[in-house]
Design an enzyme around this catalytic site. Sequence first.
Site, PDB file in Angstrom:
ATOM      1  N   ALA A   1      -1.411 -13.914 -59.658  1.00  0.00           N
ATOM      2  CA  ALA A   1      -1.183 -14.119 -61.320  1.00  0.00           C
ATOM      3  C   ALA A   1       0.122 -15.292 -61.013  1.00  0.00           C
ATOM      4  O   ALA A   1       1.134 -15.302 -60.101  1.00  0.00           O
ATOM      5  CB  ALA A   1      -0.215 -12.666 -60.964  1.00  0.00           C
TER       6      ALA A   1
ATOM      7  N   HIS B   1       8.033  -6.951 -62.532  1.00  0.00           N
ATOM      8  CA  HIS B   1       6.621  -6.651 -62.487  1.00  0.00           C
ATOM      9  C   HIS B   1       5.879  -6.094 -63.093  1.00  0.00           C
ATOM     10  O   HIS B   1       4.003  -6.917 -63.243  1.00  0.00           O
ATOM     11  CB  HIS B   1       6.867  -5.965 -61.331  1.00  0.00           C
TER      12      HIS B   1
ATOM     13  N   MET C   1       4.408 -16.598 -56.205  1.00  0.00           N
ATOM     14  CA  MET C   1       4.863 -16.646 -54.563  1.00  0.00           C
ATOM     15  C   MET C   1       3.655 -16.623 -53.749  1.00  0.00           C
ATOM     16  O   MET C   1       3.667 -15.573 -52.996  1.00  0.00           O
ATOM     17  CB  MET C   1       5.273 -15.452 -54.909  1.00  0.00           C
ATOM     18  N   SER C   2       2.696 -17.307 -53.827  1.00  0.00           N
ATOM     19  CA  SER C   2       1.474 -17.005 -53.136  1.00  0.00           C
ATOM     20  C   SER C   2       0.512 -18.425 -52.780  1.00  0.00           C
ATOM     21  O   SER C   2       0.741 -19.508 -52.818  1.00  0.00           O
ATOM     22  CB  SER C   2       0.430 -15.845 -52.751  1.00  0.00           C
TER      23      SER C   2
ATOM     24  N   GLU D   1       7.476 -10.237 -48.346  1.00  0.00           N
ATOM     25  CA  GLU D   1       7.044  -8.908 -47.707  1.00  0.00           C
ATOM     26  C   GLU D   1       7.554  -8.865 -46.414  1.00  0.00           C
ATOM     27  O   GLU D   1       7.892  -7.909 -46.069  1.00  0.00           O
ATOM     28  CB  GLU D   1       5.320  -8.291 -48.063  1.00  0.00           C
TER      29      GLU D   1
HETATM   30  N1  HPA Z   1       7.273 -16.445 -61.196  1.00  0.00           N
HETATM   31  C1  HPA Z   1       6.854 -16.067 -59.908  1.00  0.00           C
HETATM   32  N2  HPA Z   1       5.719 -15.552 -59.442  1.00  0.00           N
HETATM   33  C2  HPA Z   1       5.653 -14.815 -60.603  1.00  0.00           C
HETATM   34  C3  HPA Z   1       5.303 -15.491 -62.090  1.00  0.00           C
HETATM   35  C4  HPA Z   1       7.169 -15.792 -62.254  1.00  0.00           C
HETATM   36  O1  HPA Z   1       6.964 -15.916 -63.381  1.00  0.00           O
HETATM   37  N3  HPA Z   1       4.768 -14.268 -62.584  1.00  0.00           N
HETATM   38  C5  HPA Z   1       3.755 -14.114 -62.319  1.00  0.00           C
HETATM   39  N4  HPA Z   1       4.416 -14.171 -61.000  1.00  0.00           N
END
Ligand code: HPA
Length: 272
Positions: A113, A247, A211-212, A86
């Site tokens: 996620a 997403h 990504m977290s 972000e």
């Molecule tokens: N890649 C990266 N980040 C994510 C993914 C993914 O496939 N799914 C959910 N967050």
Amino acid sequence: MKLEDKLNETVSFLAAVEKNKPRIGLILGSGLGVLAEEIANAKKYAYEDIPHFPVSTVEGHAGQLVCGDLGGKTVIAMQGRFHYYEGYSLTEVTYPVRVMRELGIETLIITNAAGGINPEFKAGDLMLIADHINLMGANPLRGPNVDRQGPRFPDMTEAYAPELRELARQIAGELGYSLQEGVYVAVFGPSYETSAEIRFLRTIGADAVGMSTVPEVIVARHAGIKVLGISCITNMAAGLGHKPLSHDEVMETAEKTKSKFSKLVHEVVRRI
Ligand code: HPA
């Protein structure tokens, strides 16, 4: 302003929370914020009202701190988190964890996620994070060390507390399913990975990608906070599933999994 001074100001603002002696912190990832709605006697603080807090921008992230009672414990939950992609610095991304530490948090339950890389996984699985690989190319502890929180060179072996993982496995078993377990690799984002990148990540030992989480875990471990990490496998990673990633797909699977996920975390909190 020095980080220590900012922390002092934020903690004074949250003095009412501190008085209730929360010992468990929760960071609720994409689409998984529902658990915060189960917190009783909740005091809610929009991120934009908290001094020195960054403000969340992504869809699916409500952006408030919810403090109250869950499973017989006093907790602080972040409903929505800050991401590196972000545009925040990792100091900003992890600022709430430093605040939690100042408020007396001893255990952090962190959720996200993630894309499944291990071919045995499927969308909708929950994965206990056993370990992580930091491929974000940066570390949140860069810069002057905040000595009152932890050492300059903190240990990262067993970053994810084995006893909390055992507790989560046991509870999932009682609830009638089993948890996957594996290595989470954190990448920069916001583009999803290429198929070649996913093959690379598999080769270096990753089971899921996201990504977290890793920055927050590093800051928590620096401060001696015990960590339980759980990924919701919302999709199979690039090249392993059947469609382009989106997403929407991530949010849809998180939505379908949220009740299973919430029950697990709720029960973990009760039994910690
Ligand atoms: N890649 C990266 N980040 C994510 C993914 C993914 O496939 N799914 C959910 N967050």
